[in-house]
Design a protein around this motif. Structure first.
Motif, mmCIF file in Angstrom:
data_model
loop_
_atom_site.group_PDB
_atom_site.id
_atom_site.type_symbol
_atom_site.label_atom_id
_atom_site.label_comp_id
_atom_site.label_asym_id
_atom_site.label_seq_id
_atom_site.Cartn_x
_atom_site.Cartn_y
_atom_site.Cartn_z
ATOM 1 N N UNK A 50 0.810 -1.156 -0.084
ATOM 2 C CA UNK A 50 -0.012 0.024 0.042
ATOM 3 C C UNK A 50 0.658 1.377 -0.105
ATOM 4 N N UNK A 51 2.084 1.204 0.519
ATOM 5 C CA UNK A 51 3.067 2.527 0.476
ATOM 6 C C UNK A 51 3.385 2.587 -0.872
ATOM 7 N N UNK A 52 3.583 1.667 -1.596
ATOM 8 C CA UNK A 52 4.130 1.596 -3.042
ATOM 9 C C UNK A 52 2.882 2.223 -3.804
ATOM 10 N N UNK A 53 1.735 1.607 -3.623
ATOM 11 C CA UNK A 53 0.548 2.252 -4.379
ATOM 12 C C UNK A 53 0.230 3.478 -4.091
ATOM 13 N N UNK A 54 0.560 4.170 -2.705
ATOM 14 C CA UNK A 54 0.226 5.436 -2.663
ATOM 15 C C UNK A 54 1.426 6.134 -3.267
ATOM 16 N N UNK A 55 2.641 5.787 -3.397
ATOM 17 C CA UNK A 55 3.562 6.438 -4.009
ATOM 18 C C UNK A 55 3.223 6.810 -5.580
ATOM 19 N N UNK A 56 2.878 5.535 -6.023
ATOM 20 C CA UNK A 56 2.469 5.649 -7.512
ATOM 21 C C UNK A 56 1.269 6.773 -7.654
ATOM 22 N N UNK A 108 7.095 -2.478 -1.400
ATOM 23 C CA UNK A 108 6.745 -1.429 -1.725
ATOM 24 C C UNK A 108 7.122 -1.151 -3.314
ATOM 25 N N UNK A 109 8.261 -1.456 -3.524
ATOM 26 C CA UNK A 109 8.748 -1.151 -4.829
ATOM 27 C C UNK A 109 7.995 -1.618 -5.984
ATOM 28 N N UNK A 110 7.757 -2.942 -6.136
ATOM 29 C CA UNK A 110 6.958 -3.535 -7.077
ATOM 30 C C UNK A 110 5.656 -2.795 -7.332
ATOM 31 N N UNK A 111 4.820 -2.435 -6.151
ATOM 32 C CA UNK A 111 3.667 -1.947 -6.035
ATOM 33 C C UNK A 111 3.621 -0.399 -6.619
ATOM 34 N N UNK A 112 4.816 0.166 -6.466
ATOM 35 C CA UNK A 112 4.922 1.604 -6.827
ATOM 36 C C UNK A 112 5.037 1.659 -8.613
ATOM 37 N N UNK A 113 4.970 0.683 -9.358
ATOM 38 C CA UNK A 113 5.086 0.544 -10.776
ATOM 39 C C UNK A 113 5.965 1.673 -11.290
ATOM 40 N N UNK A 152 -6.500 3.248 0.949
ATOM 41 C CA UNK A 152 -5.324 4.118 1.388
ATOM 42 C C UNK A 152 -4.886 4.759 0.144
ATOM 43 N N UNK A 153 -4.666 4.117 -1.120
ATOM 44 C CA UNK A 153 -4.022 4.695 -2.350
ATOM 45 C C UNK A 153 -4.977 5.550 -3.060
ATOM 46 N N UNK A 154 -6.311 5.101 -2.837
ATOM 47 C CA UNK A 154 -7.437 5.731 -3.442
ATOM 48 C C UNK A 154 -7.584 7.260 -2.825
ATOM 49 N N UNK A 155 -7.616 7.059 -1.440
ATOM 50 C CA UNK A 155 -7.638 8.362 -0.732
ATOM 51 C C UNK A 155 -6.555 9.210 -1.261
ATOM 52 N N UNK A 156 -5.458 8.889 -1.211
ATOM 53 C CA UNK A 156 -4.138 9.563 -1.574
ATOM 54 C C UNK A 156 -4.300 10.091 -3.080
ATOM 55 N N UNK A 157 -4.816 9.170 -3.921
ATOM 56 C CA UNK A 157 -4.916 9.781 -5.270
ATOM 57 C C UNK A 157 -5.942 10.853 -5.588
ATOM 58 N N UNK A 158 -7.064 10.909 -4.718
ATOM 59 C CA UNK A 158 -7.917 11.807 -4.835
ATOM 60 C C UNK A 158 -7.554 13.225 -4.580
ATOM 61 N N UNK A 159 -6.738 13.157 -3.337
ATOM 62 C CA UNK A 159 -6.072 14.386 -2.887
ATOM 63 C C UNK A 159 -5.024 14.864 -3.839
#
Lengths: 244, 244
Positions: free
Chosen positions: B20-26, B50-55, B147-154
């Motif tokens: 989820x940290x990686x997805x948030x970074x992406x 984290x790395x692979x999820x950060x794409x 988490x990543x969805x909340x981050x992406x909207x902001x």
């Protein structure tokens, strides 16, 4: 036309992973969209991987309709938007999710958002069915939006236009009446005066003004003013000699 | 102030899964945000998931800073927003991602968005550090934002403002960095503690939170914080015996 029928249809064109269909359903329902259509899903339909990924948005999956072609899926739609992450070399108007949401809410006829397969995006033949291109403005140096993220941004913008999404109504308390604030200021002034804070006299007036401004700025409500008055009463006490 | 320094910091408080940290970074990098801070990540840092999820958003992960407490993570930030999906029983102003983006772009001082752990969200003590609450208006019958969805909207809302916002000339001082405010709060807590304000022990925690909220709300700048600290030093003195 009611809000219900103004809601756009979300069309997933040849989606690959059931998990992504489920995530898209979740993204839709978070912002009040319920009508999903699937064009030739790679692994057939229903797909057992979709349900768990939907995190409770099963109603969207249960109602999803399946079509063989994109043309059939949007046959009843008047306003079709083809979503692409990057602008394509097609001569159609390009709109943002915000602009599309505005149009969907105001223009006559049903609207549909087309989303392409995860790996490749929409094909030219799909885009040709659309009146407009919907592109999310993204970091030009890092555009990596997955299917569910593209869906959620479009659904979010749509929901912002809807009446069901009232901006959060705030019941926070108003600032305390001026006389209550004044009570706090006088209490503090007296305590400070007794302790020599306003010496020398030449700067007393400026110090009083500064203090008043600092205490006025917060806009404390009456509970907060009461808390500060309680704090003041304790601060001016002598400290306890022991902790017993 | 340049656009660069106006970009908000994204603070993940006690995140659980590296993925989820990686997805948030992406999500951040998609919309041009690069400064991530981590408060006590459950599985330590760096986290191989984290790395692979950060794409590809590795730059965000590489620069991520780790802190032990939320207070330390926002010590240099003037405007702290606590994100919550649902309204909480706290008396702070609640803003949408759109409103927050507007404020971040125009108000002086650095801004930070706090996101809580995946399962439980922010704790009351984290929310107490924030000036405002940031809530995504969501389907009242199905709120399931990860988490990543909340981050992406902001992040998306922030990036939308970047094209539009003329750098507003602000000649008012920004709120003091969080660490200065913290100094005042600690000074006051110690003085109150010595005087029995936090008795009985059963209500000490609630009293501390109330006090913190009252002092956080104003958004005092560093001059105002300094004034309050000076006032505090005088209040705890014994009063003078005479006026001579």
């Amino acid at each position: 036309m009611s809000v219900e029928t103004k809601a756009p249809v979300v069309v997933l064109v040849r989606p690959q992973l059931g998990e992504n269909i489920g995530k898209a359903a979740r993204a839709m329902l978070n912002f009040g969209l319920t009508e999903m259509r699937l064009v030739a899903p790679r692994d057939g339909w229903p797909n057992p991987a979709a349900g768990p990924a939907a995190s409770g948005a099963d109603v969207v999956l249960e109602r999803a309709q399946v079509f063989e072609t994109t043309a059939e899926a949007v046959a009843d739609c008047a306003n079709v938007y083809a979503t692409t992450v990057r602008k394509r070399g097609v001569t159609k108007e390009v709109v943002t999710p915000e602009q599309a949401a505005q149009e969907v809410a105001t223009q006559p006829g049903r609207s549909a958002f087309l989303f392409g397969p995860e790996r490749s995006g929409l094909e030219t033949a799909d885009v040709a069915l659309a009146r407009k291109i919907l592109t999310v403005p993204i970091n030009p140096e890092f555009g990596s939006l997955n299917l569910a993220q593209a869906v959620i941004l479009c659904a979010y913008e749509w929901s912002k236009r809807q009446a069901l999404v009232q901006p959060t109504v705030e019941d926070i308390l108003p600032p305390a009446p001026q006389e209550e604030l004044e009570g706090l200021i006088i209490q503090m002034e007296e305590a400070l005066d007794q302790r020599g804070y306003f010496r020398p006299a030449a700067r007393a007036e400026a110090s009083r003004l500064t203090m008043r401004n600092v205490l006025t700025r917060p806009g404390w409500n009456h509970l907060e003013v009461r808390t500060m008055r309680g704090i003041m009463r304790y601060l001016v006490k002598p400290p306890r000699q022991s902790d017993s």
